[in-house]
Motif scaffolding. Sequence first.
Motif, mmCIF file in Angstrom:
data_model
loop_
_atom_site.group_PDB
_atom_site.id
_atom_site.type_symbol
_atom_site.label_atom_id
_atom_site.label_comp_id
_atom_site.label_asym_id
_atom_site.label_seq_id
_atom_site.Cartn_x
_atom_site.Cartn_y
_atom_site.Cartn_z
ATOM 1 N N VAL A 287 39.366 50.265 23.251
ATOM 2 C CA VAL A 287 39.392 51.781 23.705
ATOM 3 C C VAL A 287 38.394 52.109 24.783
ATOM 4 O O VAL A 287 39.022 52.929 25.412
ATOM 5 C CB VAL A 287 38.331 52.160 22.087
ATOM 6 N N THR A 288 37.347 51.361 25.010
ATOM 7 C CA THR A 288 36.597 51.573 26.308
ATOM 8 C C THR A 288 37.721 51.393 27.366
ATOM 9 O O THR A 288 37.620 52.061 28.355
ATOM 10 C CB THR A 288 35.462 50.581 26.363
ATOM 11 N N GLU A 289 38.194 50.110 27.447
ATOM 12 C CA GLU A 289 39.067 49.671 28.591
ATOM 13 C C GLU A 289 40.400 50.792 28.997
ATOM 14 O O GLU A 289 40.624 51.192 29.979
ATOM 15 C CB GLU A 289 39.823 48.293 28.551
ATOM 16 N N THR A 290 40.865 51.376 27.692
ATOM 17 C CA THR A 290 42.242 51.995 27.820
ATOM 18 C C THR A 290 41.903 53.597 28.030
ATOM 19 O O THR A 290 42.631 54.272 28.377
ATOM 20 C CB THR A 290 43.003 52.082 26.650
ATOM 21 N N PHE A 328 43.557 57.761 22.533
ATOM 22 C CA PHE A 328 43.966 56.541 21.982
ATOM 23 C C PHE A 328 45.208 56.120 21.282
ATOM 24 O O PHE A 328 45.805 55.136 21.353
ATOM 25 C CB PHE A 328 42.638 55.832 21.228
ATOM 26 N N MET A 329 45.608 57.374 20.607
ATOM 27 C CA MET A 329 46.985 57.382 20.116
ATOM 28 C C MET A 329 48.173 56.801 20.881
ATOM 29 O O MET A 329 48.806 56.037 20.499
ATOM 30 C CB MET A 329 47.476 58.386 19.567
ATOM 31 N N PHE A 330 47.948 57.000 22.386
ATOM 32 C CA PHE A 330 49.011 56.789 23.172
ATOM 33 C C PHE A 330 49.081 55.126 23.176
ATOM 34 O O PHE A 330 50.243 54.500 23.161
ATOM 35 C CB PHE A 330 48.605 57.305 24.604
ATOM 36 N N HIS A 331 48.122 54.419 23.218
ATOM 37 C CA HIS A 331 48.077 52.954 23.138
ATOM 38 C C HIS A 331 48.303 52.403 21.669
ATOM 39 O O HIS A 331 48.943 51.436 21.865
ATOM 40 C CB HIS A 331 46.703 52.488 23.714
ATOM 41 N N LEU A 332 47.809 53.007 20.805
ATOM 42 C CA LEU A 332 48.145 52.598 19.291
ATOM 43 C C LEU A 332 49.502 52.572 19.062
ATOM 44 O O LEU A 332 50.192 51.787 18.529
ATOM 45 C CB LEU A 332 47.444 53.531 18.329
#
Length: 411
Positions: A287-290, A328-332
């Motif tokens: 989460v932090t990195e993205t 974060f949903m983008f990455h999920l």
Amino acid sequence: MVKKGDMFYAWTSDAELAKRAECGGAVTTLLKYALENNIVDAVLAVRKGADLYDAVPTIITDPKELDQTAGSLHCGTMLLSKLVKNYLGGANNFRLAMTVKGCDAMGLYELAKRQQVNLDNVLMIGVNCGGSVSPVTARKMIADKFEVDPDTVHKEEIDKGQFIIEYEGGHKGISIDDLEEEGYGRRPNCRRCKMKIPRQADLACGNWGVIGDKAGKATFVEVCSEKGANLLKAAVDAGVLKTEAPNPKGIVIRGKVEGAMFKLADKWRKRDFEALGDGRERLAKIVTETSRCIKCYACIEQCPICYCVECSTKKPYLVEPGTLPVPFMFHLIRFAHIADSCVNCGQCEENCPMEIPNSLFMHAQQCELEQMFGHVPGVDMELPLLALVEEKDERARLAATGSDQIFDIFK
Ligand code: FAD
Ligand code: SF4
Ligand code: SF4
Ligand code: SF4
Ligand code: SF4
């Protein structure tokens, strides 16, 4: 008769090509033979661009131009498979021969599973691959560690565990292990890669195992399909390619080198994945990195698994548009759609303008899913597990186990 499983030392009969080629010119000769004899309509290979660090994918229809593509460019970090989908209509309407590293071959298989590439029309000449070096890292490494001006280098190679350069005034080699301990060397995904001899191609060609007077002058070819066997036999019969039986000691050495590369990749996987931590700790790191993401879509554009015309990450009800940090949903969504099939090609990391280690995150998940379900992406046409789940059966199974999760990342 040549058949699947046969092995040869092979080299070109063309003396001029042999000078340009990496290890005897068998690959270029086979591509040229296929094009000249109407076995394919075009060839996709790689040639040197502005300098040694600039590898340019090239489509060739005139066999005379093929010599330009001879030689290995270890700073060529592009993925050829996605180009076939994006710019060559998935090879649906013409026959294509191409040179493929392991990740290129794996990407082609994953695209084929999704009906984005027609493998019947693709002739894959595989090249073994110990790894590639990002052009930016290569320049920095040559300036800092070799203390040589990168613009004076006219040849680079990776041999016997060393990165070797030839430049105006000399040559130098430094152990790849030492370079990588200091953050230089191969791309992080290449260090973890175990697709060293791409046997899902039609032929797998490389220098491992070529010993004796043929060392450096011939390529070790493993025949991996009937298509490959036919091409090799036809080129030999036509007199353009020479072959001999490999030295038995060379076969043993080749096996040992491949085994050693697997061990090295396991070492890097352990190191990289352990550093990510587990469960909540890992999630927090991701989460932090993205959170640096600017939603440029480069990762999706380059990924051989992403092919959808309507990408879910562009749906406003899933990922709110115009917001930073990007939800974060983008990455999920990407993790959920791709992790089971990620081929660790590194493109989503290499092309990320925010230097987010996307491929590390995705590969870590892919390895866990592989351990759980046994599905190995990129090696054959087997569909990923989730594609095979019958929704009703799966709901019944989950209800019976009292869980609503296939695996629990929040534990
Ligand atoms: P050539 O006739 O010289 O043809 C080489 C072909 O490779 C050309 O078609 C060219 O377009 C293509 N090519 C060059 N650079 C790239 C690139 N970056 N991506 C895709 N295609 C490319 N062999 C081993 O045994 N061990 C190794 O560790 C190893 N690492 C390699 C790493 C890289 C990045 C590459 C490209 C090759 C590697 N090889 C390795 C294969 C080896 O270098 C030779 O390519 C192979 O032996 C064939 O030699 P040749 O003379 O027949 O090829
Ligand atoms: Fe080679 Fe594997 Fe890196 Fe692809 S991911 S360039 S096959 S080491
Ligand atoms: Fe975000 Fe990087 Fe992907 Fe661009 S490439 S969308 S910045 S993660
Ligand atoms: Fe390659 Fe990244 Fe896609 Fe995995 S997620 S296949 S590393 S681009
Ligand atoms: Fe398709 Fe998902 Fe990739 Fe978007 S993120 S292109 S929906 S696989």
